[in-house]
Design an enzyme around this catalytic site. Sequence first.
Site, mmCIF file in Angstrom:
data_model
loop_
_atom_site.group_PDB
_atom_site.id
_atom_site.type_symbol
_atom_site.label_atom_id
_atom_site.label_comp_id
_atom_site.label_asym_id
_atom_site.label_seq_id
_atom_site.Cartn_x
_atom_site.Cartn_y
_atom_site.Cartn_z
ATOM 1 N N HIS A 52 -1.615 0.724 -9.858
ATOM 2 C CA HIS A 52 -2.239 -0.295 -9.002
ATOM 3 C C HIS A 52 -2.747 -1.482 -9.826
ATOM 4 O O HIS A 52 -3.919 -1.854 -9.747
ATOM 5 C CB HIS A 52 -3.382 0.338 -8.184
ATOM 6 C CG HIS A 52 -3.687 -0.411 -6.913
ATOM 7 N ND1 HIS A 52 -3.930 0.228 -5.719
ATOM 8 C CD2 HIS A 52 -3.778 -1.734 -6.650
ATOM 9 C CE1 HIS A 52 -4.169 -0.686 -4.794
ATOM 10 N NE2 HIS A 52 -4.078 -1.878 -5.336
ATOM 11 N N ARG A 55 0.851 -1.185 0.000
ATOM 12 C CA ARG A 55 0.000 0.000 0.000
ATOM 13 C C ARG A 55 0.894 1.246 0.000
ATOM 14 O O ARG A 55 2.000 1.226 0.552
ATOM 15 C CB ARG A 55 -0.885 0.029 1.256
ATOM 16 C CG ARG A 55 -2.043 -0.950 1.229
ATOM 17 C CD ARG A 55 -3.142 -0.506 0.264
ATOM 18 N NE ARG A 55 -4.297 -1.392 0.278
ATOM 19 C CZ ARG A 55 -4.523 -2.371 -0.590
ATOM 20 N NH1 ARG A 55 -3.647 -2.619 -1.552
ATOM 21 N NH2 ARG A 55 -5.620 -3.089 -0.528
#
Length: 309
Positions: free
Chosen positions: A272, A224
């Site tokens: 992502h 993350r």
Amino acid sequence: MKVLFVAGDPKPERWTAPIKALLPEAEVYVWNPEGPVIDADYAIVWQPPAELFERERKLKAIFNLGAGIDGLLAVPNLPAGLTIVRLEDAGMSVQMAEYVLHQLLEASREMEVYREQQRNGIWKIHRPIKRADWPVGVMGLGQIGKKVARTLADLDYRVYGWARSEHTLEHITTFAGRKSLREFLKQTRVLVNTLPLTDETRNIIDYDALADLQPGAVVINVGRGEHLVDDDLLKALDDGLVARASLDVFRNEPLPSDHPFWTRREITITPHISARTLRDATLEQITGKIRDHARGQPITGIVDTSRGY
Ligand code: NAP
């Protein structure tokens, strides 16, 4: 049994049709905050609104359409004690292993150097790599980290792994707990982050951590964005502690257009995509677990909310 699908897909039938096919015993609904309360037994969710938990008060469990549940745990009125089930692999770990391998090879096999040579019509052979020069440290040895670590170890890279608890993995040297983080980092040149985001792991890749890595360090962040302190990475690049970074996740996504990462040659940015949710494998797993849960059978992947993952 009533199953509610709660995700901001403009074409929810792409999900609900396979759910109905896989779970014919269920009535399947799409979240509609203006419609009647469903009194659903189960919800399949991605970034659900807080309103879900105000309206649907009979939920027995919710199933997250991703492995990371940091976003879900941030929903303010998540009922205490609600069973939260995360996605376990479902085709993500192999994608992640590919992505990490690709980013590692860019550095270890000098791909950028050869691309530059090609642009200039140069045929020049560099020395073969010594694997011993490219020790890899994988943070997190869960579904994803384990697959990444094993893939690289199979290619004879020297691989270190770090997790919260002790792990025994063939051909991988493992470390457990915060007390051994420094020792782990000191062995590592290529740092791969596959951790979940929790209070314990937020900002874990800071300047001190980067300074502990071996010279010519490479950072690959697929966990993350909040694991990495952005300014510390920039400083570590400026100070020559880190040679390059491949970043798939960011504090703010999409990465703002004025973020300094965009203009750094040493940074590879991907939006992502390192491990996408694969609809078929995901729904097969989730509907299988819903059926088992409804029958009172044990299921895996239940989140321990006190640990945060
Ligand atoms: P997982 O199976 O739950 O594994 C998590 C691993 O992290 C475990 O090995 C755990 O240690 C370790 N860990 C957790 N807290 C730690 C701490 N404080 N110190 C040291 N180690 C710690 O999760 P997963 O399925 O592998 O997924 C991991 C993360 O990858 C997700 O949470 C998500 O953030 C990220 N992800 C990203 C993408 C993407 O597209 N970029 C896609 C999927 C997932 P133990 O083994 O001791 O429990």
